[in-house]
Design a protein around this motif. Structure first.
Motif, PDB file in Angstrom:
ATOM      1  N   THR A  66       0.504  -1.163  -0.107  1.00 50.61           N
ATOM      2  CA  THR A  66       0.396  -0.212  -0.296  1.00 50.61           C
ATOM      3  C   THR A  66       0.959   1.581   0.164  1.00 50.61           C
ATOM      4  N   HIS A  67       1.575   0.969   0.353  1.00 57.13           N
ATOM      5  CA  HIS A  67       2.905   2.362   0.730  1.00 57.13           C
ATOM      6  C   HIS A  67       4.608   2.010   0.998  1.00 57.13           C
ATOM      7  N   SER A  68       4.909   3.183   1.472  1.00 57.09           N
ATOM      8  CA  SER A  68       6.755   3.138   1.642  1.00 57.09           C
ATOM      9  C   SER A  68       7.327   2.146   2.653  1.00 57.09           C
ATOM     10  N   HIS A  69       6.184   2.672   3.966  1.00 56.00           N
ATOM     11  CA  HIS A  69       6.568   2.739   4.757  1.00 56.00           C
ATOM     12  C   HIS A  69       6.921   1.250   5.753  1.00 56.00           C
ATOM     13  N   TYR A  70       8.027   1.488   6.614  1.00 52.36           N
ATOM     14  CA  TYR A  70       9.186   0.520   6.865  1.00 52.36           C
ATOM     15  C   TYR A  70       7.498  -0.959   7.958  1.00 52.36           C
ATOM     16  N   ASP A  71       6.676  -0.464   8.314  1.00 53.49           N
ATOM     17  CA  ASP A  71       5.996  -1.151   8.272  1.00 53.49           C
ATOM     18  C   ASP A  71       5.013  -1.733   8.244  1.00 53.49           C
ATOM     19  N   HIS A  72       5.105  -1.830   6.513  1.00 56.22           N
ATOM     20  CA  HIS A  72       3.938  -2.144   5.394  1.00 56.22           C
ATOM     21  C   HIS A  72       5.126  -3.081   4.581  1.00 56.22           C
ATOM     22  N   LEU A  73       5.877  -2.380   4.606  1.00 55.68           N
ATOM     23  CA  LEU A  73       6.641  -3.238   3.745  1.00 55.68           C
ATOM     24  C   LEU A  73       8.048  -4.411   4.148  1.00 55.68           C
ATOM     25  N   GLY A 158      -1.721  11.238   0.022  1.00 56.91           N
ATOM     26  CA  GLY A 158      -1.493  11.813   0.983  1.00 56.91           C
ATOM     27  C   GLY A 158      -1.279  11.607   2.360  1.00 56.91           C
ATOM     28  N   HIS A 159      -0.758  10.319   2.430  1.00 54.98           N
ATOM     29  CA  HIS A 159       0.246   9.943   3.653  1.00 54.98           C
ATOM     30  C   HIS A 159       1.196   9.823   3.172  1.00 54.98           C
ATOM     31  N   THR A 160       1.519   9.528   1.897  1.00 53.94           N
ATOM     32  CA  THR A 160       2.689   9.272   1.192  1.00 53.94           C
ATOM     33  C   THR A 160       2.373   9.248  -0.422  1.00 53.94           C
ATOM     34  N   GLY A 177      -4.481   0.851   3.105  1.00 46.54           N
ATOM     35  CA  GLY A 177      -2.964   1.477   4.120  1.00 46.54           C
ATOM     36  C   GLY A 177      -3.301   1.853   4.594  1.00 46.54           C
ATOM     37  N   GLU A 178      -2.590   2.640   5.089  1.00 45.26           N
ATOM     38  CA  GLU A 178      -2.776   3.900   5.754  1.00 45.26           C
ATOM     39  C   GLU A 178      -3.866   5.351   5.391  1.00 45.26           C
ATOM     40  N   SER A 179      -4.534   4.888   3.969  1.00 46.63           N
ATOM     41  CA  SER A 179      -4.746   6.428   3.324  1.00 46.63           C
ATOM     42  C   SER A 179      -6.156   7.117   4.132  1.00 46.63           C
ATOM     43  N   GLY A 309       8.252  10.779   7.326  1.00 51.72           N
ATOM     44  CA  GLY A 309       7.361  10.461   8.129  1.00 51.72           C
ATOM     45  C   GLY A 309       7.402   9.254   8.181  1.00 51.72           C
ATOM     46  N   SER A 310       6.994   8.051   8.800  1.00 49.76           N
ATOM     47  CA  SER A 310       6.761   6.770   8.660  1.00 49.76           C
ATOM     48  C   SER A 310       5.678   6.104   8.709  1.00 49.76           C
TER      49      SER A 310
HETATM   50 FE   LIG Z   1       2.056   4.517   7.224  1.00 48.49          FE
END
Ligand SMILES: [Fe+2]
Length: 310
Positions: A66-73, A158-160, A177-179, A309-310
């Motif tokens: 869903t996006h490039s944050h460490y807790d999703h990939l 928007g989130h990323t 994701g976190e959108s 951000g993360s």
């Molecule tokens: Fe995130």
């Protein structure tokens, strides 16, 4: 209705292995897909849960992020190494970020904060996040057919900048994701607003997802919502985003435009005193810094660039 993102949540969907870092497995008649891959320290747990859920891990065809944050990939490189043939899909920007040593270093550093998960790696495998191949650069309008289920790709920045949401029209299920924020609070009565890259894009993305009228929303952390709770969540998230901007503006005004001071006051009041936000503190601070800076810039202030951000 709302339930923890854990176990079998629909005849075709399971959430593994941990509600706070869920990876969702969607079973089609012909192909299986996983959405997101949580934190790196849970890599062996995801692999074990994939085996429990679909038997042979080789039957997992797609991993979409869903996006490039460490807790999703976080576990994507581990799973790519252990599941030959697994095809990863993500926004093109994410593929670019994986080429930057500084980004990988930051992701691995943030992952180390999850001391609560360090016991998960009893075999002491190498769980470092390394670059991995992105087979599909996903964009708005892409469709993937799993057999009886179609994955429609929506760009929801928007989130990323690289945020994507996945919608399965046959079962009216949305994976944002976190959108659209994350439900927090001791009683689950708080929506943590998650715009980081752009407030305006976040609003537009929420409006786009509301139009999908999902009957099930599998949030990036914590919960799965169905029925009225699913639709209400998206609308409430939009209202909460407007309110959150006003809150940040009030802290900025109180601090006479001093971003650092506004952040400190807001952390003390909203995170320490009110409580109920379960996000790891360093990640919260990083994200809050990006949000307060962004709103300050919208107010016309000159702000030194901060971490995104993360
Ligand atoms: Fe995130």
């Amino acid at each position: 209705m709302r339930r923890l993102a854990e176990g079998k949540i629909h005849e075709r969907i399971s959430a593994i292995p941990n509600a706070w870092y869920p990876a969702y497995i969607i079973r089609g008649d012909e192909k299986n897909m996983m959405i997101d891959s949580g934190v790196n320290l849970l890599g062996p747990r995801y692999l074990a849960s994939i085996k429990e859920t679909i038997g042979d891990p080789g039957l997992l065809h797609y991993l979409f992020l869903t996006h490039s944050h460490y807790d999703h990939l976080g576990s994507a490189s581990y799973l790519s190494r252990h599941i030959p043939g697994l095809e990863v899909g993500a926004h093109e920007r994410l593929a670019g970020l994986l080429q930057k040593p500084s980004v990988l270093e930051m992701m691995n550093r943030l992952s180390e904060n999850h001391v609560e998960l360090s016991g998960q790696n009893s075999a002491e495998e190498d769980l470092t996040i390394y670059p991995f191949e992105i087979r599909f650069h996903l964009k708005q309008g892409d469709e993937f057919h799993l057999g009886g289920l179609t994955c429609l790709v929506y760009e929801t920045p928007g989130h990323t900048k690289d945020s994507l949401a996945y919608f399965f029209p046959e079962i009216k299920t949305l994976f944002p994701g976190e959108s659209c924020g994350v439900i927090q609070g001791e009683k689950g009565d708080l929506i943590q607003v998650e715009f980081l890259s752009s407030y305006e894009d976040y609003i537009d993305s929420l409006k786009q997802m509301i139009l999908l009228e999902p009957e099930m929303v599998c949030i990036g952390h914590g919960l799965v919502l169905t029925g009225n709770d699913a639709r209400d969540f998206l609308r409430c998230s939009l209202e909460e985003t407007f309110r959150y901007r006003e809150t940040i503006e009030a802290y900025l005004n109180e601090a006479q435009g001093d971003v650092e001071k506004a952040m400190q006051n807001m952390t003390r009041q909203e995170y320490d005193i009110k409580g109920g936000i379960f996000q790891e503190r360093n990640a919260y601070l990083t994200n809050l810094g990006a949000q307060v800076s962004h709103i300050a810039v919208m107010q016309g202030q000159k702000v030194k660039s901060r971490n995104k951000g993360s």
